[in-house]
Design a protein around this motif. Structure first.
Motif, mmCIF file in Angstrom:
data_model
loop_
_atom_site.group_PDB
_atom_site.id
_atom_site.type_symbol
_atom_site.label_atom_id
_atom_site.label_comp_id
_atom_site.label_asym_id
_atom_site.label_seq_id
_atom_site.Cartn_x
_atom_site.Cartn_y
_atom_site.Cartn_z
ATOM 1 N N PRO A 95 1.060 -1.168 -0.016
ATOM 2 C CA PRO A 95 0.008 0.004 0.007
ATOM 3 C C PRO A 95 0.922 1.280 0.064
ATOM 4 C CG PRO A 95 0.190 -1.158 2.310
ATOM 5 C CD PRO A 95 0.756 -1.842 1.352
ATOM 6 N N GLY A 96 0.592 2.108 -0.792
ATOM 7 C CA GLY A 96 1.365 3.362 -0.891
ATOM 8 C C GLY A 96 0.612 4.558 -1.344
ATOM 9 N N LEU A 97 1.187 5.819 -1.051
ATOM 10 C CA LEU A 97 0.497 6.901 -1.493
ATOM 11 C C LEU A 97 1.204 7.683 -2.660
ATOM 12 C CD1 LEU A 97 -1.391 9.361 -0.669
ATOM 13 C CD2 LEU A 97 0.504 10.445 0.514
ATOM 14 N N TYR A 98 0.681 8.006 -3.571
ATOM 15 C CA TYR A 98 1.301 8.304 -5.118
ATOM 16 C C TYR A 98 0.721 9.786 -5.186
ATOM 17 C CZ TYR A 98 3.033 3.451 -5.620
ATOM 18 O OH TYR A 98 3.772 2.298 -5.281
ATOM 19 N N ILE A 99 1.605 10.815 -5.564
ATOM 20 C CA ILE A 99 1.003 12.182 -5.908
ATOM 21 C C ILE A 99 1.748 12.523 -6.953
ATOM 22 C CG2 ILE A 99 1.095 14.642 -5.270
ATOM 23 C CD1 ILE A 99 1.612 13.576 -2.158
ATOM 24 N N THR A 100 0.692 12.968 -7.975
ATOM 25 C CA THR A 100 1.242 13.389 -9.338
ATOM 26 C C THR A 100 0.381 14.222 -10.012
ATOM 27 O OG1 THR A 100 1.665 12.300 -11.630
ATOM 28 C CG2 THR A 100 -0.365 11.740 -10.456
ATOM 29 N N GLN A 101 0.765 14.740 -11.157
ATOM 30 C CA GLN A 101 0.032 15.758 -11.835
ATOM 31 C C GLN A 101 0.373 15.507 -13.355
ATOM 32 O OE1 GLN A 101 0.174 19.852 -10.752
ATOM 33 N NE2 GLN A 101 0.157 20.597 -12.809
ATOM 34 N N PHE A 126 -3.552 -0.108 -3.451
ATOM 35 C CA PHE A 126 -3.455 -1.236 -2.883
ATOM 36 C C PHE A 126 -3.361 -2.344 -3.724
ATOM 37 C CE2 PHE A 126 -6.494 1.807 -0.919
ATOM 38 C CZ PHE A 126 -6.211 1.965 0.332
ATOM 39 N N PRO A 127 -1.732 -2.770 -4.067
ATOM 40 C CA PRO A 127 -1.547 -3.759 -5.119
ATOM 41 C C PRO A 127 -1.425 -5.039 -4.271
ATOM 42 C CG PRO A 127 0.470 -2.201 -4.372
ATOM 43 C CD PRO A 127 -0.769 -1.741 -3.631
ATOM 44 N N LEU A 128 -1.766 -6.185 -4.857
ATOM 45 C CA LEU A 128 -1.416 -7.253 -4.661
ATOM 46 C C LEU A 128 -0.387 -7.984 -5.864
ATOM 47 C CD1 LEU A 128 -1.689 -9.526 -2.303
ATOM 48 C CD2 LEU A 128 -3.670 -10.383 -3.815
ATOM 49 N N LEU A 129 0.660 -8.252 -5.311
ATOM 50 C CA LEU A 129 1.866 -8.736 -6.247
ATOM 51 C C LEU A 129 2.373 -9.997 -6.044
ATOM 52 C CD1 LEU A 129 3.435 -5.186 -6.285
ATOM 53 C CD2 LEU A 129 1.697 -5.989 -7.610
ATOM 54 N N LEU A 130 2.740 -10.729 -7.146
ATOM 55 C CA LEU A 130 3.508 -11.891 -7.271
ATOM 56 C C LEU A 130 5.071 -11.487 -7.444
ATOM 57 C CD1 LEU A 130 3.342 -14.972 -6.614
ATOM 58 C CD2 LEU A 130 2.909 -15.443 -8.777
#
Length: 236
Positions: A95-101, A126-130
């Motif tokens: 889980p992470g916060l991504y700020i962009t424009q 909210f990524p679920l990764l292999l």
């Protein structure tokens, strides 16, 4: 084109980093093995910092001049939870916060004051990764990672009654993505450092149309989807 050039540069940088670490010093033929049993733990945690560059891909209902997308460099921060499945496979939740424009320019709009829309987005992913890891060589272990994620766009303006006629650009609040990328685990004396690059692509249309049919901003858009890349520096 700008996005593709950035991807090529970052790919070359990470590849060079891997070769450099593999050939020098403590990563040479007889390295001092750091954190030898680190990969055997069932669960471990970490955090990441990084940056992003996101774009939009537009599909249109009829042939027209493309909406021009200006990308900027955004900021990422988040947590990592890793579950060991086998010697080579791990399941990860990041889980992470991504700020962009992103800055959109509409070439078909005559009034220059209405051509530009600055789309500021703050996503919570909210990524679920292999994760698939290759054999460890000294203190280096490359890996591939892929999976799906859902993201909440805190700057979507989805519930706003105003639209582009009032200079308010609207997007869906929730979006689904798929992600694919690669990275390198570098085993240092006190922690594991993992630089990685990941491509991210939205699955569903993110555009909320204006209230007026035939709007010059949204009327001819069939789909608008996010695409781009993340560069993360993870510490375990």
């Amino acid at each position: 084109m700008h996005l593709k050039n950035n991807m090529k540069k970052l790919f070359a940088l990470l590849l060079f980093t891997q070769i450099a670490f593999a050939q020098g010093g403590m990563f040479g033929k007889d390295p001092i093995i750091n954190k030898e049993n680190w990969n055997k733990q069932r669960v471990h945690w970490g955090y990441f910092l990084g940056f992003n560059s996101l774009d939009f891909k537009f599909d249109y209902l009829s042939v027209t001049d493309d909406i021009q997308v200006g990308t900027t460099t955004g900021f990422n921060v988040g947590l990592v939870g890793n579950l060991r499945l086998t010697e080579y496979f791990d399941l990860r939740f990041e889980p992470g916060l991504y700020i962009t424009q992103r800055n959109l320019t509409y070439p078909n709009i005559v009034d220059t004051g209405d051509r530009l829309r600055e789309v500021k987005s703050t996503y919570i992913f909210f990524p679920l990764l292999l994760k698939y890891s290759a054999l460890r060589t000294g203190n280096v272990r490359p890996y591939l990672v892929g999976g799906v994620s859902t993201a909440l766009n805190l700057g979507s303006n989805a519930s706003a009654p105003d639209d582009n006629y009032n200079e308010r650009f609207r997007m869906t609040k929730w979006t689904n993505f798929y992600e694919v990328g690669f990275g390198i685990d570098i085993y240092l004396e006190y922690f594991v450092f993992s630089p990685s690059i990941r491509g991210v692509f939205s699955i569903n249309d993110e555009l909320i149309r204006d209230n007026t049919p035939g709007s010059p901003w949204t009327g001819n858009v069939q789909e608008m989807k996010t695409r781009g890349f993340f560069v993360n520096f993870t510490f375990h």
